[in-house]
Design a protein around this motif. Structure first.
Motif, PDB file in Angstrom:
ATOM      1  N   SER A   1      57.694  41.376  39.106  1.00  0.00           N
ATOM      2  CA  SER A   1      57.664  42.538  38.229  1.00  0.00           C
ATOM      3  C   SER A   1      56.442  43.359  38.646  1.00  0.00           C
ATOM      4  CB  SER A   1      57.564  42.113  36.757  1.00  0.00           C
ATOM      5  OG  SER A   1      57.897  43.191  35.925  1.00  0.00           O
TER       6      SER A   1
ATOM      7  N   VAL B   1      54.182  45.416  37.544  1.00  0.00           N
ATOM      8  CA  VAL B   1      52.876  45.582  36.907  1.00  0.00           C
ATOM      9  C   VAL B   1      51.990  44.355  37.126  1.00  0.00           C
ATOM     10  CG1 VAL B   1      53.447  44.730  34.583  1.00  0.00           C
ATOM     11  CG2 VAL B   1      51.825  46.598  34.829  1.00  0.00           C
TER      12      VAL B   1
ATOM     13  N   TRP C   1      52.663  39.407  28.218  1.00  0.00           N
ATOM     14  CA  TRP C   1      53.009  40.756  27.734  1.00  0.00           C
ATOM     15  C   TRP C   1      53.439  40.735  26.275  1.00  0.00           C
ATOM     16  CZ3 TRP C   1      50.932  44.341  30.532  1.00  0.00           C
ATOM     17  CH2 TRP C   1      50.662  44.062  31.879  1.00  0.00           C
TER      18      TRP C   1
ATOM     19  N   SER D   1      66.827  39.832  27.657  1.00  0.00           N
ATOM     20  CA  SER D   1      65.621  40.608  27.967  1.00  0.00           C
ATOM     21  C   SER D   1      65.565  41.839  27.071  1.00  0.00           C
ATOM     22  CB  SER D   1      65.629  41.065  29.432  1.00  0.00           C
ATOM     23  OG  SER D   1      66.634  42.060  29.623  1.00  0.00           O
ATOM     24  N   GLY D   2      64.391  42.451  27.029  1.00  0.00           N
ATOM     25  CA  GLY D   2      64.256  43.695  26.267  1.00  0.00           C
ATOM     26  C   GLY D   2      65.108  44.799  26.861  1.00  0.00           C
ATOM     27  N   THR D   3      65.178  44.822  28.193  1.00  0.00           N
ATOM     28  CA  THR D   3      65.998  45.843  28.866  1.00  0.00           C
ATOM     29  C   THR D   3      67.455  45.736  28.441  1.00  0.00           C
ATOM     30  OG1 THR D   3      64.562  45.963  30.805  1.00  0.00           O
ATOM     31  CG2 THR D   3      66.852  46.605  31.121  1.00  0.00           C
TER      32      THR D   3
ATOM     33  N   TYR E   1      58.186  53.143  27.269  1.00  0.00           N
ATOM     34  CA  TYR E   1      58.939  52.354  28.239  1.00  0.00           C
ATOM     35  C   TYR E   1      59.921  51.498  27.471  1.00  0.00           C
ATOM     36  CZ  TYR E   1      59.916  48.848  31.899  1.00  0.00           C
ATOM     37  OH  TYR E   1      60.527  48.015  32.789  1.00  0.00           O
ATOM     38  N   HIS E   2      61.184  51.553  27.901  1.00  0.00           N
ATOM     39  CA  HIS E   2      62.221  50.804  27.177  1.00  0.00           C
ATOM     40  C   HIS E   2      62.945  49.856  28.127  1.00  0.00           C
ATOM     41  CE1 HIS E   2      61.460  53.498  23.855  1.00  0.00           C
ATOM     42  NE2 HIS E   2      61.664  54.540  24.644  1.00  0.00           N
ATOM     43  N   GLY E   3      62.236  49.383  29.181  1.00  0.00           N
ATOM     44  CA  GLY E   3      62.900  48.554  30.169  1.00  0.00           C
ATOM     45  C   GLY E   3      63.425  49.412  31.296  1.00  0.00           C
TER      46      GLY E   3
ATOM     47  N   SER F   1      54.409  52.133  31.128  1.00  0.00           N
ATOM     48  CA  SER F   1      54.245  50.818  31.739  1.00  0.00           C
ATOM     49  C   SER F   1      54.153  50.952  33.262  1.00  0.00           C
ATOM     50  CB  SER F   1      55.394  49.890  31.312  1.00  0.00           C
ATOM     51  OG  SER F   1      55.171  48.573  31.780  1.00  0.00           O
TER      52      SER F   1
ATOM     53  N   ASN G   1      53.094  51.281  25.824  1.00  0.00           N
ATOM     54  CA  ASN G   1      53.291  51.284  27.274  1.00  0.00           C
ATOM     55  C   ASN G   1      52.664  52.499  27.936  1.00  0.00           C
ATOM     56  OD1 ASN G   1      55.081  48.914  28.129  1.00  0.00           O
ATOM     57  ND2 ASN G   1      56.102  49.659  26.295  1.00  0.00           N
TER      58      ASN G   1
ATOM     59  N   ASP H   1      62.542  50.778  19.252  1.00  0.00           N
ATOM     60  CA  ASP H   1      62.329  49.759  20.276  1.00  0.00           C
ATOM     61  C   ASP H   1      61.103  48.943  19.855  1.00  0.00           C
ATOM     62  OD1 ASP H   1      61.832  49.750  23.915  1.00  0.00           O
ATOM     63  OD2 ASP H   1      61.618  48.204  22.364  1.00  0.00           O
TER      64      ASP H   1
ATOM     65  N   VAL I   1      60.414  45.853  20.869  1.00  0.00           N
ATOM     66  CA  VAL I   1      60.227  44.728  21.799  1.00  0.00           C
ATOM     67  C   VAL I   1      58.781  44.254  21.772  1.00  0.00           C
ATOM     68  CG1 VAL I   1      60.223  44.126  24.267  1.00  0.00           C
ATOM     69  CG2 VAL I   1      62.196  45.292  23.277  1.00  0.00           C
ATOM     70  N   ILE I   2      57.845  45.173  21.626  1.00  0.00           N
ATOM     71  CA  ILE I   2      56.430  44.763  21.513  1.00  0.00           C
ATOM     72  C   ILE I   2      56.008  44.638  20.046  1.00  0.00           C
ATOM     73  CG2 ILE I   2      54.047  45.626  21.776  1.00  0.00           C
ATOM     74  CD1 ILE I   2      54.630  46.387  24.590  1.00  0.00           C
TER      75      ILE I   2
ATOM     76  N   LYS J   1      60.292  39.509  23.639  1.00  0.00           N
ATOM     77  CA  LYS J   1      58.961  38.882  23.703  1.00  0.00           C
ATOM     78  C   LYS J   1      58.768  37.796  22.632  1.00  0.00           C
ATOM     79  CE  LYS J   1      57.266  43.084  25.837  1.00  0.00           C
ATOM     80  NZ  LYS J   1      57.004  42.742  27.235  1.00  0.00           N
TER      81      LYS J   1
ATOM     82  N   GLU K   1      48.769  50.071  29.708  1.00  0.00           N
ATOM     83  CA  GLU K   1      49.306  48.892  29.022  1.00  0.00           C
ATOM     84  C   GLU K   1      48.399  48.628  27.822  1.00  0.00           C
ATOM     85  OE1 GLU K   1      52.456  48.053  31.817  1.00  0.00           O
ATOM     86  OE2 GLU K   1      52.071  47.540  29.721  1.00  0.00           O
TER      87      GLU K   1
HETATM   88  P1  KE4 Z   1      61.935  43.334  29.469  1.00  0.00           P
HETATM   89  O1  KE4 Z   1      63.255  43.769  30.064  1.00  0.00           O
HETATM   90  O2  KE4 Z   1      60.800  43.444  30.463  1.00  0.00           O
HETATM   91  O3  KE4 Z   1      62.019  41.988  28.777  1.00  0.00           O
HETATM   92  O4  KE4 Z   1      61.593  44.353  28.255  1.00  0.00           O
HETATM   93  C1  KE4 Z   1      61.568  45.730  28.527  1.00  0.00           C
HETATM   94  C2  KE4 Z   1      60.759  46.432  27.453  1.00  0.00           C
HETATM   95  C3  KE4 Z   1      61.433  47.160  26.493  1.00  0.00           C
HETATM   96  N1  KE4 Z   1      60.757  47.809  25.511  1.00  0.00           N
HETATM   97  C4  KE4 Z   1      59.409  47.750  25.444  1.00  0.00           C
HETATM   98  C5  KE4 Z   1      58.700  48.484  24.344  1.00  0.00           C
HETATM   99  C6  KE4 Z   1      58.672  47.020  26.411  1.00  0.00           C
HETATM  100  O5  KE4 Z   1      57.317  46.990  26.338  1.00  0.00           O
HETATM  101  C7  KE4 Z   1      59.353  46.346  27.432  1.00  0.00           C
HETATM  102  C8  KE4 Z   1      58.628  45.571  28.521  1.00  0.00           C
HETATM  103  N2  KE4 Z   1      57.209  45.565  28.444  1.00  0.00           N
HETATM  104  C9  KE4 Z   1      56.508  45.417  29.704  1.00  0.00           C
HETATM  105  C10 KE4 Z   1      54.996  45.453  29.408  1.00  0.00           C
HETATM  106  N3  KE4 Z   1      54.550  46.724  28.962  1.00  0.00           N
HETATM  107  C11 KE4 Z   1      56.910  44.181  30.432  1.00  0.00           C
HETATM  108  C12 KE4 Z   1      56.010  43.771  31.559  1.00  0.00           C
HETATM  109  C13 KE4 Z   1      56.671  43.932  32.903  1.00  0.00           C
HETATM  110  O6  KE4 Z   1      57.409  44.919  33.119  1.00  0.00           O
HETATM  111  O7  KE4 Z   1      56.430  43.037  33.746  1.00  0.00           O
END
Ligand code: KE4
Length: 449
Positions: A44, A46, A82, A137-139, A165-167, A178, A232, A260, A262-263, A288, A421
């Motif tokens: 990933s 970052v 994260w 995953s969040g995405t 950032y939403h994935g 992000s 993000n 969103d 996720v965080i 997360k 971040e």
């Molecule tokens: P993932 O697909 O990475 O699990 O989640 C995507 C996502 C969706 N929405 C929000 C608000 C998020 O912050 C994220 C992912 N966060 C990042 C860190 N800012 C993940 C770290 C990375 O990309 O390695």
């Protein structure tokens, strides 16, 4: 104020020998190998630490608020995978849940009782959730939520906000935060402009531009997706009335409001930002914390909307490992611990102590920095200006941030390796950790003024 006694866990240092003099030799050797077989040597972007002028730190082990790298250096961890580890690494409740789950296998591709318990608990704790679907995953969660919003409203356009950032689903990689902000990519290659033109990205906290967008694209906007606290782009708080305004605009124009979380979900309050601010979105995305460090995402909300999701409805979304028994066991253990121990006043206190200490150091050293924080989240921007949106966040001096980050690393602090971040504070970052961190920050900022 009740301070929840969260069980102390043994420091990682008791697990492995600690290197005496700080070095990254083994990390660097691993990185050389990784570069031959993984894009950029990391899975990933970052994590690459490109933005802070370092090679990535390869981690060997973690416990509580500490992580150990492959060279035996110990760090107090403010990345916490994260944000997943709100009770720190290797919390006994999560470890035990996983050990027990492992006795019964790893994945079935068929429903389990635990998934029902998990869904019942998430729907109980998240105010706007009637029905929830688990993904990995969040995405996946956010991608599915906008597909559902487009189907439910019969409209195509999506409104997001600069720096959020939403994935990495195609529709979101427009002025995203992000890793894109860190790498200075405004939107990713490989996405047809026919798709990106369906996404409108606006300045965070600017309701006038949202109203204008709905006037311009009337009846074409399916949803607004927003991080209720933007984490993000560094960390940006919603201005008073911003989230309420989004709610009103969506209701007025027949668009869905998607939070969103996720965080922020289960971080800023047990019911997330929607509970903290008393706003009811139509759909919510989670990740997360709900996975306890294993891959879990989820999306859910109003029953009339979620009933459009297959196999009930005609919006297809699927996943081989959705609701995976190990991941759900870890997530359920963490959510039950949050419900039972309710560590939020402790996390708020830990965050406030860190923020107050940093502000005192900024005053003392006259370092060109601004601190933004909320429960369990904190960002040090390298700008003296107030940060209210992505444009003001981008005024930060990323080179100074990079030097700050490298100094912290050498002092035994693993801070998220990018200005855009947020740092994550858990229930197990104790006073000794915070005092140690403040000493390291003072050392790092003393060279910055
Ligand atoms: P993932 O697909 O990475 O699990 O989640 C995507 C996502 C969706 N929405 C929000 C608000 C998020 O912050 C994220 C992912 N966060 C990042 C860190 N800012 C993940 C770290 C990375 O990309 O390695």
């Amino acid at each position: 104020m009740t301070t929840t006694k969260v069980p102390e866990v043994e420091k990682a240092s008791a697990v492995l020998d600690i290197g005496t003099e700080w070095k990254l030799d083994k990390s660097e050797k691993l990185f050389e190998r990784a570069l031959k077989v993984i894009p950029g040597g990391v899975n990933s972007p970052v994590r690459s630490c490109n933005a802070v002028g370092s090679t990535p730190v390869f981690i060997a082990s973690a416990n509580g608020s500490s992580i150990l790298d492959v060279d035996g250096n110990e760090y107090i961890d403010y990345c916490c995978s994260w944000g997943a580890h709100i009770f720190g690494h290797g919390h006994p409740r999560i470890q035990e849940a996983l050990e027990y789950a492992l006795l019964n296998g790893t994945s079935y591709g068929a429903p389990t009782a635990r998934e029902v318990e998990f869904a019942e608990l998430v729907n109980k704790l998240v105010p706007s959730m009637d029905v929830v679907r688990m993904v990995s995953s969040g995405t996946e969660a956010t991608m599915s939520a906008i597909r559902l919003a487009r189907a439910f409203t019969g409209k195509k356009m999506i409104v997001k906000f600069d720096g959020c950032y939403h994935g990495h689903a195609d529709s979101f990689l427009v002025k995203a935060g992000s890793g894109l902000a860190t790498l200075g990519i405004s939107s990713s290659a490989g996405i047809p402009e026919e798709l990106t033109k369906l996404t409108v990205s606006l300045p965070y906290n600017d309701l006038a531009t949202v109203e204008k967008a709905f006037k311009e694209h009337k009846d074409k906007i399916a949803a607004i997706i927003v991080e209720p606290i933007a984490a993000n782009a560094g960390l940006i708080q919603p201005a008073p009335g911003f989230l309420e305004g989004l709610r009103e605009i969506c209701t007025k124009h027949g668009a869905l409001l998607i939070f969103d979380e996720v965080i922020t979900g289960f971080r800023v309050a047990l019911g997330g930002a929607q509970a903290k601010y008393g706003i009811k979105p139509d759909l919510t995305c989670l990740g997360k914390i709900i996975g306890g460090g294993l891959p879990v995402g989820a999306y859910g909300g109003r029953r009339d909307i979620m009933d459009r999701v297959a196999p009930v409805g005609d919006v297809y979304q699927a996943g081989t490992l959705s609701g995976n028994p190990l991941a759900v066991s870890a997530g359920l253990a963490q959510l039950r611990a949050l419900q039972e121990l309710n560590p939020y006043s402790l996390i708020e206190r830990n965050t406030q102590k860190l923020a107050d200490g940093i502000n005192a150091i900024i005053k003392k050293t006259n370092a060109p920095c601004t601190v933004v924080h909320t429960v369990g989240l904190l960002c040090i921007f390298f700008t003296k200006d107030e940060v209210t949106d992505f444009a003001s966040a981008q005024k930060s001096d990323t080179d100074r941030f990079a030097a700050f980050w490298r100094s912290l690393l050498r002092s035994g602090i693993y801070w998220p390796p990018a200005q855009f971040e947020a740092a994550f504070i858990s229930a197990v970052h104790n006073d000794a950790d915070i005092d140690f961190t403040l000493a390291a920050i003072e050392k790092a900022l003393s060279h910055q003024s």
